[in-house]
Design an enzyme around this catalytic site. Structure first.
Site, PDB file in Angstrom:
ATOM      1  N   TYR A  35     -12.302 149.295  17.526  1.00 48.76           N
ATOM      2  CA  TYR A  35     -13.294 149.969  18.618  1.00 48.76           C
ATOM      3  C   TYR A  35     -14.378 149.362  18.954  1.00 48.76           C
ATOM      4  CZ  TYR A  35      -9.881 153.440  16.914  1.00 48.76           C
ATOM      5  OH  TYR A  35      -8.714 154.212  16.612  1.00 48.76           O
TER       6      TYR A  35
ATOM      7  N   CYS B 134     -30.537 149.258  29.604  1.00 50.67           N
ATOM      8  CA  CYS B 134     -31.680 150.090  30.069  1.00 50.67           C
ATOM      9  C   CYS B 134     -31.321 151.561  29.669  1.00 50.67           C
ATOM     10  CB  CYS B 134     -31.955 149.922  31.463  1.00 50.67           C
ATOM     11  SG  CYS B 134     -32.510 148.309  32.197  1.00 50.67           S
ATOM     12  N   GLU B 135     -31.109 151.749  28.408  1.00 51.30           N
ATOM     13  CA  GLU B 135     -30.900 153.153  27.945  1.00 51.30           C
ATOM     14  C   GLU B 135     -31.642 153.044  26.460  1.00 51.30           C
ATOM     15  OE1 GLU B 135     -28.898 155.686  28.840  1.00 51.30           O
ATOM     16  OE2 GLU B 135     -28.106 154.642  30.546  1.00 51.30           O
TER      17      GLU B 135
ATOM     18  N   GLY C  27      -6.524 157.706  11.114  1.00 55.59           N
ATOM     19  CA  GLY C  27      -7.567 158.136  10.528  1.00 55.59           C
ATOM     20  C   GLY C  27      -7.825 157.623   9.219  1.00 55.59           C
TER      21      GLY C  27
ATOM     22  N   PRO D  47      -2.463 153.778  11.854  1.00 54.48           N
ATOM     23  CA  PRO D  47      -3.530 153.265  11.429  1.00 54.48           C
ATOM     24  C   PRO D  47      -4.215 152.424  12.483  1.00 54.48           C
ATOM     25  CG  PRO D  47      -2.132 152.029  10.300  1.00 54.48           C
ATOM     26  CD  PRO D  47      -1.125 153.104  10.985  1.00 54.48           C
TER      27      PRO D  47
HETATM   28  N1  LLP Z   1      -3.005 157.671  16.672  1.00 53.59           N
HETATM   29  C1  LLP Z   1      -3.687 158.526  17.604  1.00 53.59           C
HETATM   30  C2  LLP Z   1      -2.920 159.380  18.646  1.00 53.59           C
HETATM   31  C3  LLP Z   1      -5.179 158.364  17.928  1.00 53.59           C
HETATM   32  O1  LLP Z   1      -5.861 158.915  18.854  1.00 53.59           O
HETATM   33  C4  LLP Z   1      -5.901 157.321  17.085  1.00 53.59           C
HETATM   34  C5  LLP Z   1      -7.541 157.258  17.366  1.00 53.59           C
HETATM   35  C6  LLP Z   1      -5.254 156.779  16.151  1.00 53.59           C
HETATM   36  C7  LLP Z   1      -3.979 157.007  15.821  1.00 53.59           C
HETATM   37  C8  LLP Z   1      -6.077 155.668  15.337  1.00 53.59           C
HETATM   38  O2  LLP Z   1      -6.844 156.259  14.305  1.00 53.59           O
HETATM   39  P1  LLP Z   1      -7.664 155.391  13.268  1.00 53.59           P
HETATM   40  O3  LLP Z   1      -6.740 155.028  12.299  1.00 53.59           O
HETATM   41  O4  LLP Z   1      -8.218 154.210  13.839  1.00 53.59           O
HETATM   42  O5  LLP Z   1      -8.632 156.279  12.854  1.00 53.59           O
HETATM   43  N2  LLP Z   1     -13.760 155.256  18.939  1.00 53.59           N
HETATM   44  C9  LLP Z   1     -13.750 155.906  17.604  1.00 53.59           C
HETATM   45  C10 LLP Z   1     -12.439 156.214  16.903  1.00 53.59           C
HETATM   46  C11 LLP Z   1     -11.741 157.035  17.798  1.00 53.59           C
HETATM   47  C12 LLP Z   1     -10.340 157.311  17.496  1.00 53.59           C
HETATM   48  C13 LLP Z   1      -9.387 157.827  18.635  1.00 53.59           C
HETATM   49  N3  LLP Z   1      -8.142 157.927  18.256  1.00 53.59           N
HETATM   50  C14 LLP Z   1     -14.583 154.995  16.746  1.00 53.59           C
HETATM   51  O6  LLP Z   1     -15.102 153.708  17.180  1.00 53.59           O
HETATM   52  O7  LLP Z   1     -14.755 155.303  15.610  1.00 53.59           O
END
Ligand code: LLP
Length: 409
Positions: free
Chosen positions: A365, A336-337, A227, A270
């Protein structure tokens, strides 16, 4: 803008074509080391589990393995890629969601630490295997993210064990013979506010206090998820990592003491923070149009980088070799969206056919969420390592797509 990671972007385009994801090894290492050292400074028993889902490329996993990272995987493919990259089982965490028996079998086979999403997941696991140690992903009742689609905690979230059921879940695991435990949460992505991380640590450890008192044991680890956000635009204030690590660690020590939780390992997961600013997307202008608005069409789109279409996420875009922005345009793909728009009303220099558009902060992502929608091919990926470029994933081919049809069709 002419260079990305001190590299002539034109040369990359000539060599590899577009759309092209370009990553920088040094940035990935810097990001990982920054996170690790900030947290370990305040809480030495911290493990950094890279969230593989952010960018699953094998070459990137190999870099992080060499740096000593651990990983968090969400599917059998991510487990296999992590093993291939050299991660040993004690460094692999498996966090699924509505885990099927075959998902859980893959996690057991790779000897990963299994982090269960629900009591029902435990039942599926116990139907064929008694693990030594597990954790549950707890939904602490709150969540926060850069936008609604990436909030993964709170009453609207499909993830985790509701905190009211946490004790029940752990008790069931203990009754069934599991002896060693951790506890986990992941409440949202792209957060830039240090105090939020301390707030959720307080929530989780308060829940853990009740759970482990009842179990008569202490957690081996507390995983607070990922996060950690990044600024996608100049006006956003970057996450103060030092303060985040300090606040989290202070809260962690205080609550572990208060609730008699011992001194568990602190795990963080992360994804974005490690990979996002380590990647650019290069695309080519395929058409411009003056309609009710002015449009610049490129050979990338929601099939290449889904974030803008899916969440309204916005990235910074530049045109290679041109600096003076002229008039507002909508930058869009060929899908096409009508949601296939990277950016609305942004000031770009006058775009011509063949110009290269550079999209920043596309390392997390990006490719991981790319698709074949409209029969478009997924892009190639290149890694810059000390001034040298290396292809780390080939561009998809039409043959790759046709290969999935059975021969008798
Ligand atoms: N741990 C778990 C269990 C998760 O589901 C996630 C992300 C993370 C860690 C890593 O989170 P981060 O540090 O990257 O915030 N596709 C979206 C983000 C979805 C995150 C889903 N889970 C985007 O493009 O912003």
């Amino acid at each position: 803008m002419n260079k990305i990671f001190n590299f002539d972007a034109n040369k990359l385009v000539e060599k590899y074509g577009t759309p092209l994801y370009v990553y920088n090894k040094e940035t990935i290492i810097d990001n990982y080391q920054k996170l690790k050292s900030s947290f370990q400074k305040y809480y030495p028993k911290t493990d950094v589990h890279y969230a593989v889902k952010a960018n699953t490329n094998l070459a990137i996993l190999k870099i992080l393995e060499e740096e000593g990272a651990s990983v968090d995987c969400s599917s059998p493919f991510e487990l296999l890629t992590s093993e291939k990259a050299g991660f040993t089982s004690e460094k692999i965490m498996y966090t699924g969601n509505y885990e099927s028996i075959s998902d859980l079998e893959a996690a057991v086979k790779s000897k990963a630490t299994i982090n269960l999403d629900d009591i029902s997941s435990l039942k599926r696991l116990l139907s064929f295997h008694l693990p030594e140690r597990i954790s549950f992903r707890i939904n602490p009742g709150i969540g926060r993210g850069g936008f609604e689609g990436i909030v993964t905690g709170g009453t609207d979230a499909k993830f985790g064990v509701p905190y009211e059921d946490a004790s029940k879940a752990y008790k069931l695991a203990q009754i069934n013979g599991i002896k060693r435990f951790g506890i986990h949460m992941m409440t949202g992505s792209n957060n830039l506010e240090p105090y939020y991380f301390a707030e959720i640590v307080d929530k989780l450890l308060t829940i853990a206090g009740k759970v482990f008192e009842q179990l008569g044991t202490q957690p081996e680890y507390v995983d607070i998820g990922g996060g950690f956000g990044i600024p996608y635009h100049d006006e956003e204030i970057p996450l103060n990592l030092e303060l985040t690590a300090q606040l989290v660690s202070e809260e962690f020590r205080e609550k572990c003491k208060k609730y008699n939780l011992g001194s568990p390992r602190l795990k963080i997961e992360p994804g974005r923070y490690i990979a996002a600013n380590a990647g650019y997307l290069l695309s080519k202008v395929t058409g411009t149009k003056s309609s009710y608005k002015k449009f610049v069409g490129i050979d990338s789109g929601m099939n290449t980088l889904l974030r803008p279409a899916l969440y309204g996420a916005s990235h910074q875009h530049f045109i290679l070799g041109k600096d003076t922005a002229t008039e507002p345009v909508n930058l869009c793909g060929r899908i096409c969206e009508n949601s296939d728009i990277f950016a609305k009303h942004i000031y770009l220099p006058e775009a011509e056919l063949g110009d290269i558009v550079i999209t920043k902060d596309a390392g997390a992502y990006g490719y991981a969420m790319a698709s074949n929608y409209n029969g478009r091919l997924r892009p190639a990926e290149v890694l810059i390592d000390q001034g040298r470029d290396k292809l780390i994933r080939k561009r998809e081919t039409l043959k790759n797509l046709f290969n999935l049809y059975p021969e008798d069709l």
